[in-house]
Design an enzyme around this catalytic site. Structure first.
Site, PDB file in Angstrom:
ATOM      1  N   ASP A   1      41.265   4.168  93.482  1.00 60.28           N
ATOM      2  CA  ASP A   1      40.597   2.879  93.391  1.00 60.28           C
ATOM      3  C   ASP A   1      41.215   2.189  92.183  1.00 60.28           C
ATOM      4  O   ASP A   1      42.330   2.538  91.780  1.00 60.28           O
ATOM      5  CB  ASP A   1      39.077   3.052  93.257  1.00 60.28           C
ATOM      6  CG  ASP A   1      38.301   1.767  93.537  1.00 60.28           C
ATOM      7  OD1 ASP A   1      38.082   0.991  92.590  1.00 60.28           O
ATOM      8  OD2 ASP A   1      37.929   1.531  94.703  1.00 60.28           O
TER       9      ASP A   1
ATOM     10  N   LYS B   1      31.558   7.825  96.069  1.00 63.39           N
ATOM     11  CA  LYS B   1      32.383   7.066  95.122  1.00 63.39           C
ATOM     12  C   LYS B   1      32.278   7.749  93.769  1.00 63.39           C
ATOM     13  O   LYS B   1      31.291   8.428  93.470  1.00 63.39           O
ATOM     14  CB  LYS B   1      31.902   5.621  95.022  1.00 63.39           C
ATOM     15  CG  LYS B   1      32.984   4.640  94.646  1.00 63.39           C
ATOM     16  CD  LYS B   1      33.921   4.345  95.793  1.00 63.39           C
ATOM     17  CE  LYS B   1      34.970   3.312  95.376  1.00 63.39           C
ATOM     18  NZ  LYS B   1      35.860   2.964  96.500  1.00 63.39           N
TER      19      LYS B   1
END
Length: 403
Positions: A168, A128
């Site tokens: 995201d 991430k």
């Protein structure tokens, strides 16, 4: 040492090593306390030190991102990429551009990405990344310059067989386009090192809809367990980005009426049902604020404060904005107003504790009162099905560690 004591020891070590990272601590706590019965039945995970390895990322990269705004002023942000686990494949996970981004948030997201990716059955690792940059209010050129500067540093650490970022919060098709354009300029190759691209240059059809649609499919199965469906239900959807828009679309297709949506400033309520075409025009085309809906649709009401959306009476609540949206107070309010089902979009779906009666299955027995310092922390319920799924992920990870 019992399995519970072992779990507590691993968690306490995480707290000591990461003293200023509450989001990461919470994610680890929720997963570990779900696994007490799994560890009891499978001591090989404990003997192999799988949990100790799971709670420590393989690599964490932090870097400076300097860029020039439209006033020719140099701005500086901080970028991150956590390459958490590559046991079963290259790192995979999104990039988040939001002022709240820090090391704790990125580590929490990357940690949960391990299980999300493993459960797909595909050979995908977990990672991430992101930056404390806010695309809101920025011009296209400012976003482009930031993305180019961000990718100039990130490109050193990613690749089709190493790490494949995606989008995201704050990173949609526009940002992905800028990021990928800079990547192929630097690498002099057109490879699939970033997902979420537009179909015109290698992206997948159905990608924008996937998360919001998947949330509603999951919720529909929950409703079927209670011998009901979306048909005729009143729905509240928090957020108004990619996930929320397509959750609204699918819920409406399944026969529900969406009464409210929100953004970081507040929420709109439309008793006739939120008009998705108006929201799309505001958010996807004009990149405006949800408050503009009130002017466009007579009879609708805008209220400051995004958390107030959970006071709107509804049958189904779909949190689609960010993590930890519903605390105990909000959950009690939802129950009081007649809500029968809550499903969360951004992480593994969970039900808040006051709503656990909805499931026919019993919650995991491991959710006994914790004996750690996290006892006072608000927690989300994780049903026993999730623990079983994580067991499957652990099994795959253990096999990979052993190779």
């Amino acid at each position: 040492m019992s399995s519970r004591e072992y779990i507590d020891r691993v968690y306490d070590d995480v707290v000591k090593r990461n003293p200023s990272q509450p989001e990461f601590q919470q994610a680890v706590y929720e997963v570990l306390t779900s696994l007490v019965p799994v560890i009891e039945r499978h001591p090989e995970y404990r003997n192999a030190g799988v949990l100790e390895r799971l709670v420590e990322p393989e690599r964490m990269i932090a870097f400076r991102v300097s860029w020039v705004d439209d006033n020719n002023t140099v701005r500086v942000n901080r970028g991150f990429r956590v390459q958490y686990n590559s046991a079963i494949g290259p790192y995979k996970g999104g990039l988040r551009f939001h002022p709240s981004v820090n090391a704790s948030v990125i580590k929490f997201l990357a940690f949960e990405q391990i299980f999300k990716n493993s459960l797909t059955g595909q050979p995908i690792g977990a990672g991430k990344g992101g930056a404390d940059f806010d695309p809101k209010g920025k011009s296209d050129y400012e976003v482009m310059r930031f993305c180019q500067s961000f990718m100039t540093e990130l490109a050193k650490h990613i690749g089709a067989d190493t790490d494949i970022p995606a989008g995201d919060i704050g990173v949609g098709s526009r940002e992905i386009g800028y990021l990928y354009g800079q990547y192929k300029r630097l690498r002099n190759e057109f490879t699939g090192a970033i997902t979420g691209k537009a179909p015109a240059y290698g992206g997948s059809h159905g990608r924008p809809e996937a998360t919001g649609y998947g949330l509603c499919y999951f919720t529909n199965e929950m409703l079927h367990d209670a011998n009901t469906s979306f048909e005729g239900k009143k729905v509240v959807v928090s957020g108004s980005g990619n996930v929320a828009i397509y959750a609204h679309e699918k819920a409406t297709q399944l026969g529900a009426k969406v009464l409210a949506m929100s953004d970081s400033g507040g929420f709109i309520y439309d008793p006739e049902g939120v008009k998705l075409d108006v929201v799309r025009d505001i958010k996807e085309h004009r990149r405006g604020r949800i408050s503009e809906y009130e002017k466009a649709v007579p009879g609708s009401v805008y209220t400051e404060g995004a958390r107030g959306i959970w006071a709107v009476p509804c049958d189904v609540a779909l949190p689609c904005a960010t993590q930890n949206e519903i605390d105990g107070e909000s959950a009690k309010l939802l129950v009081k107003n007649g809500c029968i089902c809550v499903a969360e979009a951004l992480t593994c779906p969970r039900l808040p504790r006051p709503l656990r009666y909805f499931r026919k299955t019993k919650p995991c027995s491991a959710r006994a009162k914790p004996q750690t310092r996290a006892a006072s922390r608000p927690r989300r319920l994780r049903c026993h099905r999730t623990a079983c799924a994580i067991h499957g992920a652990l099994k795959r990870l253990t096999q990979s560690f052993a190779r």
